[in-house]
Every structure is written in C-alpha cells, then in structure tokens.
Design a protein around this motif. Structure first.
Motif, PDB file in Angstrom:
ATOM      1  N   GLN A 244       0.847  -0.984   0.057  1.00 38.19           N
ATOM      2  CA  GLN A 244      -0.014   0.157   0.026  1.00 38.19           C
ATOM      3  C   GLN A 244       1.008   1.366  -0.102  1.00 38.19           C
ATOM      4  OE1 GLN A 244      -3.309  -0.886  -0.408  1.00 38.19           O
ATOM      5  NE2 GLN A 244      -2.457  -2.688  -0.398  1.00 38.19           N
TER       6      GLN A 244
ATOM      7  N   TRP B 252       1.155   4.012  -3.006  1.00 42.42           N
ATOM      8  CA  TRP B 252       0.789   5.623  -2.728  1.00 42.42           C
ATOM      9  C   TRP B 252       2.196   6.240  -3.153  1.00 42.42           C
ATOM     10  CZ3 TRP B 252       3.902   8.933   0.298  1.00 42.42           C
ATOM     11  CH2 TRP B 252       3.127  10.060   0.428  1.00 42.42           C
TER      12      TRP B 252
ATOM     13  N   ALA C  52      -5.738  -0.996  -5.116  1.00 41.88           N
ATOM     14  CA  ALA C  52      -5.426   0.358  -5.015  1.00 41.88           C
ATOM     15  C   ALA C  52      -4.974   1.028  -6.302  1.00 41.88           C
ATOM     16  CB  ALA C  52      -4.210   0.307  -3.896  1.00 41.88           C
TER      17      ALA C  52
END
Length: 274
Positions: A99, A103, A204
């Motif tokens: 994650q 990002w 994501a």
C-alpha cells in the motif's frame, strides 16, 4: 482504467502490439516458474515500449502478476516446495508495504521511478552473484525469524508496489540468504507470498486509474498457462545453473534500463534548458 488514461498513454493495441503482449506472457510464464518471480522485470519495460508511462506500466504489471503467481504456486505446491507459514508471514508485511509502494507510485516523478528500477536491479544482481542456495536446506521458523520475515515483507512490499514487480526478485534470494530456504522452497514460497499482495496492490492501483486491464489480462492469462513449464525447468536445473541464468537475464535487463533512464534524463535536462 478510464478511456482518458488509456488515450494519455497511447498503448499500442494493434495486432503487432497484441502479439508482443502475448510473447511477453510466454516469457513471463517461463521466468516465473523458473525463478519464482512475478515477471514485472519483463512486463514493465515491455509496456513502456508499447506506449505506457513507467507509472502505468508498473501498475498494470501488478495485475498481470496475479494469475501468473497463482499458477506458479500450484505447480510448486504439488511438488512440496512451498512453506505456507513463511509465506503468510511475508505476505502480512508485504500487504502493508504494498500500500505504501502504491501510494509512492502515484506521486514520484517518472524519472525517479526509472532510476529506482535501475538501482533495484543492481542490488538483486549483486545478491545473486554472492550466494548460491542449497537444494536441501529448509526454513527454521521461530519467533525471531517470524518477526524478521514480517519486517522483510514490508520492505519487499514497498519495492513491489513502487516498481510494479511481484516481489519475487527480492523474496527469492532473501529467503535463501536470510532464512536458509532451499532454492525451490524459496521460489514456491515467494510466489505464494506475492499473489495476495499483487491483488491488494492492484485494487489500490485500479482505484487510482493507473491500470490498463486489457493488457494485464492478455499477459497474465498467457503467462499462467506457461508457468508450469518454467517450474519443471527449475526442478531439473541445478541451483548454480538457475542462479547463473538469473544473473545473465538481470544483467541484460540492467543494461537496457540504464540506457532508457539515461535517455530520459538527457531529455529532461534538454527540456529544462529550453
């Protein structure tokens, strides 16, 4: 991925482009089974060549790795070369790290991503050259090694999400060097640890509009069909031969990545000067 994003990247979806994606899928399937990697080191440069940015190629690569890694896990597990508990511990770390990497992927400049990829390849080549794993050793799990595996997983997850790789190029040598896994157990365990991370990171990336789904499915499905053949090759080759082949492959990829990154750097400098 939205049509605006696809148009922005100008992915080559002509018959020639589709044929190249299919060929990439075959190559990825062999390499995934042979080396226990997701294949991002092949997928990312190929997709950049076909028109995606480094950022979108990395995100698309992660989705393609999902079916590839599942196929590899099944192949290795059938031969008893998967440490399920070790894979779970590494995945727990990779889930968090993935994650963070996703990002960072959406925020770092394109040029930085290219040079990070080069640095990563140098690191992997050095580690492979310094250590040849045994075929008979196994992971000795205890509380200390369990914690170390989870922490290592975070680092691997960050790099996987950032570079668009499954994490196998990091996990395979690390499982052997740091945790004494045999070459085949390291490969099977790496593939098992990476595919849940590839799923969560891809979710994501899809939410951020960075994935070209069509390209990912073409490459991933073909690779999944070919991976068992690569697994068979890994079983009949010695650890030293496998290591040598991996180093040769990575060295060729490194030279190309340096050339591409250097060209991008010169272009950026010229644009800034103008």
């Amino acid at each position: 991925m939205s049509e605006a994003k696809i148009d922005e990247n100008h992915l080559d979806e002509s018959p020639r482009g589709i044929a190249i994606m299919a060929a990439v899928g075959v190559a990825v399937g062999i390499l995934s089974g042979l080396f226990g990697i997701g294949g991002g080191t092949v997928i990312v440069p190929a997709l950049v060549w076909l028109g995606l940015t480094q950022r979108h190629a990395a995100a698309t690569s992660m989705l393609a790795i999902v079916p590839t890694s599942i196929s590899g896990v099944i192949s290795y597990a059938l031969n008893g070369h998967v440490d399920w508990i070790a894979a779970l511990l590494v995945f727990c770390g990779m889930f968090v790290g993935g994650q963070i990497g996703s990002w960072l992927l959406s925020r770092l400049p394109e040029l930085v991503l290219r040079w990070v990829f080069v640095a990563f390849l140098v690191f992997v080549i050095i580690n492979q050259a310094l250590f040849v794993p045994s075929r008979d050793s196994a992971i000795d799990l205890n509380v200390a090694t369990g914690i170390e595996m989870a922490v290592f997983g975070i680092v691997a997850g960050v790099l996987a999400g950032l570079l668009g790789i499954g994490g196998g190029a990091i996990c395979v040598p690390a499982l052997s060097i740091l945790f004494n896994a045999s070459d085949l157990i390291a490969r099977g365990t790496s593939l098992l640890a990476m595919f849940p991370n590839a799923i969560t990171t891809s979710v994501a990336n899809v939410k951020r509009g960075m994935v070209h789904t069509k390209a990912a499915l073409i490459i991933g499905i073909i690779a999944a069909c070919i991976t068992p053949f690569g697994t068979w090759l890994a079983g009949i080759a010695s650890p030293s031969v496998n290591t040598m082949l991996f180093i040769v492959y990575l060295a060729a990829l490194l030279l190309r990545s340096i050339f591409v990154a250097w060209k991008a750097t010169k272009a950026a400098q010229a644009a800034k000067a103008a």
